[in-house]
Design an enzyme around this catalytic site. Structure first.
Site, PDB file in Angstrom:
ATOM      1  N   ARG A   1       0.846  -1.195   0.000  1.00 55.32           N
ATOM      2  CA  ARG A   1       0.000   0.000   0.000  1.00 55.32           C
ATOM      3  C   ARG A   1       0.881   1.245   0.000  1.00 55.32           C
ATOM      4  O   ARG A   1       0.598   2.229  -0.652  1.00 55.32           O
ATOM      5  CB  ARG A   1      -0.959   0.019   1.192  1.00 55.32           C
ATOM      6  CG  ARG A   1      -1.696   1.358   1.314  1.00 55.32           C
ATOM      7  CD  ARG A   1      -2.927   1.356   2.229  1.00 55.32           C
ATOM      8  NE  ARG A   1      -2.833   0.464   3.351  1.00 55.32           N
ATOM      9  CZ  ARG A   1      -2.052   0.656   4.431  1.00 55.32           C
ATOM     10  NH1 ARG A   1      -1.301   1.732   4.525  1.00 55.32           N
ATOM     11  NH2 ARG A   1      -2.034  -0.226   5.396  1.00 55.32           N
TER      12      ARG A   1
ATOM     13  N   TYR B   1     -17.120  16.096 -15.415  1.00 57.22           N
ATOM     14  CA  TYR B   1     -17.401  14.669 -15.354  1.00 57.22           C
ATOM     15  C   TYR B   1     -18.422  14.392 -14.244  1.00 57.22           C
ATOM     16  O   TYR B   1     -18.262  14.874 -13.116  1.00 57.22           O
ATOM     17  CB  TYR B   1     -16.084  13.929 -15.092  1.00 57.22           C
ATOM     18  CG  TYR B   1     -16.255  12.433 -15.003  1.00 57.22           C
ATOM     19  CD1 TYR B   1     -16.558  11.688 -16.144  1.00 57.22           C
ATOM     20  CD2 TYR B   1     -16.141  11.768 -13.795  1.00 57.22           C
ATOM     21  CE1 TYR B   1     -16.728  10.325 -16.067  1.00 57.22           C
ATOM     22  CE2 TYR B   1     -16.300  10.393 -13.718  1.00 57.22           C
ATOM     23  CZ  TYR B   1     -16.589   9.680 -14.861  1.00 57.22           C
ATOM     24  OH  TYR B   1     -16.760   8.333 -14.784  1.00 57.22           O
TER      25      TYR B   1
ATOM     26  N   ASP C   1      -8.132  18.579 -14.366  1.00 56.24           N
ATOM     27  CA  ASP C   1      -8.427  17.223 -14.834  1.00 56.24           C
ATOM     28  C   ASP C   1      -7.999  17.172 -16.298  1.00 56.24           C
ATOM     29  O   ASP C   1      -8.645  17.769 -17.162  1.00 56.24           O
ATOM     30  CB  ASP C   1      -9.936  16.946 -14.669  1.00 56.24           C
ATOM     31  CG  ASP C   1     -10.323  15.524 -15.083  1.00 56.24           C
ATOM     32  OD1 ASP C   1      -9.583  14.913 -15.882  1.00 56.24           O
ATOM     33  OD2 ASP C   1     -11.383  15.046 -14.626  1.00 56.24           O
TER      34      ASP C   1
ATOM     35  N   LYS D   1      -8.600   6.067 -19.208  1.00 57.02           N
ATOM     36  CA  LYS D   1      -8.960   6.530 -20.549  1.00 57.02           C
ATOM     37  C   LYS D   1      -7.726   6.499 -21.469  1.00 57.02           C
ATOM     38  O   LYS D   1      -7.227   5.436 -21.757  1.00 57.02           O
ATOM     39  CB  LYS D   1      -9.592   7.915 -20.441  1.00 57.02           C
ATOM     40  CG  LYS D   1     -10.628   8.055 -19.296  1.00 57.02           C
ATOM     41  CD  LYS D   1     -11.876   7.207 -19.507  1.00 57.02           C
ATOM     42  CE  LYS D   1     -12.756   7.111 -18.272  1.00 57.02           C
ATOM     43  NZ  LYS D   1     -13.131   8.363 -17.624  1.00 57.02           N
TER      44      LYS D   1
HETATM   45  C1  LIG Z   1     -13.606   8.806 -16.370  1.00 55.85           C
HETATM   46  C2  LIG Z   1     -13.304  10.178 -15.874  1.00 55.85           C
HETATM   47  C3  LIG Z   1     -13.064  10.430 -14.519  1.00 55.85           C
HETATM   48  C4  LIG Z   1     -13.179   9.357 -13.466  1.00 55.85           C
HETATM   49  O1  LIG Z   1     -12.202   8.386 -13.598  1.00 55.85           O
HETATM   50  P1  LIG Z   1     -12.417   6.829 -13.193  1.00 55.85           P
HETATM   51  O2  LIG Z   1     -11.137   6.229 -13.614  1.00 55.85           O
HETATM   52  O3  LIG Z   1     -13.614   6.333 -13.954  1.00 55.85           O
HETATM   53  O4  LIG Z   1     -12.647   6.810 -11.720  1.00 55.85           O
HETATM   54  C5  LIG Z   1     -12.761  11.735 -14.144  1.00 55.85           C
HETATM   55  N1  LIG Z   1     -12.688  12.732 -15.053  1.00 55.85           N
HETATM   56  C6  LIG Z   1     -12.909  12.520 -16.366  1.00 55.85           C
HETATM   57  C7  LIG Z   1     -12.824  13.655 -17.325  1.00 55.85           C
HETATM   58  C8  LIG Z   1     -13.227  11.243 -16.827  1.00 55.85           C
HETATM   59  O5  LIG Z   1     -13.481  11.039 -18.126  1.00 55.85           O
END
Ligand SMILES: *Cc1c(COP(=O)(O)O)cnc(C)c1O
Length: 379
Positions: A46, A98, A170, A195
């Protein structure tokens, strides 16, 4: 080292035991100690794991940052950022973000006494109206999901610096191939590595990158204390994904442009949302802060009919109807019935998420097959 080299070599050393070129998957929870405290830098997975460590160094390298941290999901990494705050603190967030981030902010952290202001940031000067002595964080997502709005990172940095507020970006949609917010003065970069960084729709993961040592220490403390880490197997997969990030992104951008232009000229399509169009309200900002315009394209059909949109997404054959984005394969989503279904119609329509809105994550297949698929599905 240039970006296209960093994706492959950034932060990486050959394995010290046998010289393996890829880091071994250290599938272990713990590490032998010769005497209490006598270890080789790794005590418990961890806290630290060599495979995760290799990935964290790669995250830092591709974002031009000093420190990288990997989490069990994108949301877990956002959760760690909000844990830097205290009850009474305030956050200014973009209002087109998001859905999972919105849910975390409003359903979890609002209950802990943190106040969130959701505002339109397409004009960054709006932000200053909401700044007060309690403001501790500005949350920016650009391009936004699913409306492809662009927020001026440099202008936002100016406001954050003036008032000594942390600025987190983000960077999931853009990836460091297109934009590097730390270089523009942001404090924290967050990714859903699920992603584009992973890029193959086979793993869920989050990442943070920062430059400041004190901030990195605080986030590392939270990562270890709260424990939302990712496993070594997933770390390996994302590390492998990053090695092709630059060539995947280049193709995502090329295909995204062709798809956006095709849809824009289609007689049954009312409007296409893609920051590469000169008519996009923040096209000039996109041009100045991004290398290219990405592979995400949203559109609405003429007449804005719910059933038309459903028919199109059901007819697609090469594009898969699914949540998520950023993988090599093309995906299509219908926000009104999928990602944004929990938001009341009136609310979602205020930000442009109307009944016929379709969001495409344009993959890296042959462009002729993608256009042919859209042609047959739209009819
Ligand atoms: C998918 C996504 C998230 C969240 O991420 P997870 O890996 O699904 O927890 C946050 N911000 C954006 C822009 C996303 O596309």
């Amino acid at each position: 080292m240039k970006f296209n080299t960093k994706t492959i070599h950034g932060g990486q050393e050959h394995d010290i035991a046998y010289g393996s070129v890829m880091p071994p998957i250290y599938q272990t929870s713990t590490y032998a100690q010769s005497t209490p405290g006598g270890h080789k830098g790794y005590e418990y997975s961890r806290s630290q794991n060599p495979t995760r460590h290799a990935l964290e160094k790669a995250f830092a390298s591709i974002e031009n940052g000093n420190y990288g941290l990997a989490f069990g999901s994108g949301l877990a990494s956002i959760d760690a950022i909000i844990k830097l705050l205290k009850p009474g603190d305030e956050v200014i967030s973009t209002n087109d973000l998001y859905g999972g981030s919105y849910r975390l902010f409003t359903k979890i952290y609002s209950e802990f006494g943190i106040k969130f202001h959701f505002i339109g940031m397409q004009n960054a000067t709006n932000i200053e109206d909401f700044v007060n002595s309690k403001t501790k964080l500005i949350w920016v997502e650009t391009p936004t999901n699913p409306m492809m709005n662009i927020i001026d990172i440099k202008a936002t940095v100016k406001i954050a610096k003036k008032h000594d507020i942390l600025l987190a970006v983000d960077n999931t949609f853009a990836t460091p191939y297109l934009q590097r917010p730390l270089d523009l003065g942001a404090d924290i970069i967050m990714h859903s590595a699920t992603k584009y960084l992973g890029g193959h729709s086979d793993v869920v993961m989050g990442a943070l990158v920062v430059n400041d040592k004190e901030l990195a220490d605080k986030l590392y403390f939270i990562q270890n204390a709260s424990g939302a880490v990712c496993g070594p197997q997933d770390s390996f997969l994302v590390l492998r994904g990053i090695k092709t990030l630059h060539i995947r992104m280049q193709r995502h951008c090329e295909n995204g442009k062709t798809v956006a232009e095709y849809l824009n000229s289609h007689p049954k399509i009312e409007k296409v949302y893609w920051p590469g169009f000169e008519s996009h309200p923040n096209h000039e900002i996109a041009k100045s802060q991004m290398k290219d315009f990405g592979g995400m394209v949203s559109f609405v059909t003429k007449g804005n009919n719910y059933q038309d949109a459903i028919r199109i997404v059901e007819n697609l054959k090469v594009f898969t109807l699914a949540e998520s984005l950023g993988g090599v394969e093309s995906l299509a989503g219908h926000p009104a019935s999928m990602t944004h279904a929990s938001i009341p119609k009136e609310e979602r329509e205020k930000t442009g998420v109307v009944d016929s809105l379709i969001r495409l994550s344009v993959g890296i297949e042959d462009i002729d097959d993608l256009i042919a698929d859209l042609r047959q599905a739209i009819g």
